[in-house]
Design an enzyme around this catalytic site. Sequence first.
Site, short mmCIF file in Angstrom:
data_model
loop_
_atom_site.label_atom_id
_atom_site.label_comp_id
_atom_site.label_asym_id
_atom_site.label_seq_id
_atom_site.Cartn_x
_atom_site.Cartn_y
_atom_site.Cartn_z
N ASP A 123 0.85 -1.20 0.00
CA ASP A 123 0.00 0.00 0.00
C ASP A 123 0.88 1.24 0.00
OD1 ASP A 123 -3.21 0.50 0.96
OD2 ASP A 123 -1.82 2.18 1.15
N ILE A 124 0.46 2.25 -0.75
CA ILE A 124 1.25 3.48 -0.88
C ILE A 124 1.25 4.30 0.41
CG2 ILE A 124 -0.57 5.05 -1.72
CD1 ILE A 124 1.43 5.94 -3.90
N HIS A 150 -10.16 -5.28 -3.50
CA HIS A 150 -8.83 -5.52 -2.95
C HIS A 150 -8.93 -5.98 -1.51
CE1 HIS A 150 -9.90 -1.25 -2.47
NE2 HIS A 150 -9.29 -1.31 -1.31
N GLY A 155 -16.16 2.40 3.53
CA GLY A 155 -15.03 3.29 3.26
C GLY A 155 -14.17 2.85 2.11
N GLN A 156 -14.74 2.07 1.19
CA GLN A 156 -13.95 1.68 0.00
C GLN A 156 -13.68 2.92 -0.85
OE1 GLN A 156 -15.76 -1.25 -2.59
NE2 GLN A 156 -13.96 -1.37 -3.91
N HIS A 178 -6.90 -6.03 2.05
CA HIS A 178 -5.80 -5.46 2.81
C HIS A 178 -5.22 -6.55 3.72
CE1 HIS A 178 -6.86 -1.06 2.23
NE2 HIS A 178 -8.04 -1.59 1.98
N ASN A 231 -12.71 -3.58 2.47
CA ASN A 231 -13.67 -2.49 2.53
C ASN A 231 -14.53 -2.61 1.28
OD1 ASN A 231 -12.59 -1.38 4.91
ND2 ASN A 231 -11.01 -0.33 3.75
P1 5GP Z 1 -9.83 1.26 0.38
O1 5GP Z 1 -10.16 2.39 1.30
O2 5GP Z 1 -10.43 1.45 -1.00
O3 5GP Z 1 -10.15 -0.07 0.99
O4 5GP Z 1 -8.25 1.28 0.25
C1 5GP Z 1 -7.56 1.73 -0.87
C2 5GP Z 1 -6.09 1.65 -0.54
O5 5GP Z 1 -5.37 1.85 -1.72
C3 5GP Z 1 -5.62 2.70 0.48
O6 5GP Z 1 -5.05 2.04 1.60
C4 5GP Z 1 -4.60 3.51 -0.31
O7 5GP Z 1 -3.50 3.94 0.46
C5 5GP Z 1 -4.20 2.58 -1.43
N1 5GP Z 1 -3.77 3.23 -2.66
C6 5GP Z 1 -4.43 4.23 -3.32
N2 5GP Z 1 -3.77 4.58 -4.44
C7 5GP Z 1 -2.67 3.78 -4.49
C8 5GP Z 1 -1.59 3.67 -5.43
O8 5GP Z 1 -1.49 4.37 -6.43
N3 5GP Z 1 -0.64 2.73 -5.15
C9 5GP Z 1 -0.70 1.93 -4.05
N4 5GP Z 1 0.27 1.05 -3.88
N5 5GP Z 1 -1.71 2.00 -3.16
C10 5GP Z 1 -2.67 2.92 -3.37
#
Ligand code: 5GP
Length: 117
Positions: free
Chosen positions: A30-31, A98, A91-92, A100, A85
């Site tokens: 994750d970034i 994906h 909170g997606q 986590h 999520n």
């Molecule tokens: P969500 O809230 O949708 O479950 O999580 C999305 C995740 O994707 C977040 O933890 C966010 O930091 C990660 N993320 C968003 N954009 C990027 C990206 O460009 N590269 C990577 N490696 N992770 C990302």
Amino acid sequence: MADCIFCKIVAGEIPSTIVWEDDRVIAFDDIAPQAPVHTLVIPREHHADLSDRMGADLLGALFAAVPKVAEVKGVADSGYRVIVNNGADAGQLVGHVHVHVLGGRRMVPGMLRFEDE
Ligand code: 5GP
Ligand code: ZN
């Protein structure tokens, strides 16, 4: 899918640190990590969320990758938390399903915090 960040990562158009991959699934860090280990596991194919045409085979492949990722990241024995999520209330933020995988630090038991608390 156009304009999907994770499809662009799959295509190699956005750089990522790949942790594990096979023909259907790819895992990358994750970034913005929220734990010492924070890796995302995604299907190569675009599916918005778990309700979006995810067949049992692909779901199986997605979740079968999780312990492999944990092994590579060194948290298989210490334990890790697995979060999906799914949709707005969860909170997606990225609309490509994906998983986590979070670990490397002891967490308190319990899972949920609400926006209106
Ligand atoms: P969500 O809230 O949708 O479950 O999580 C999305 C995740 O994707 C977040 O933890 C966010 O930091 C990660 N993320 C968003 N954009 C990027 C990206 O460009 N590269 C990577 N490696 N992770 C990302
Ligand atoms: Zn996508």
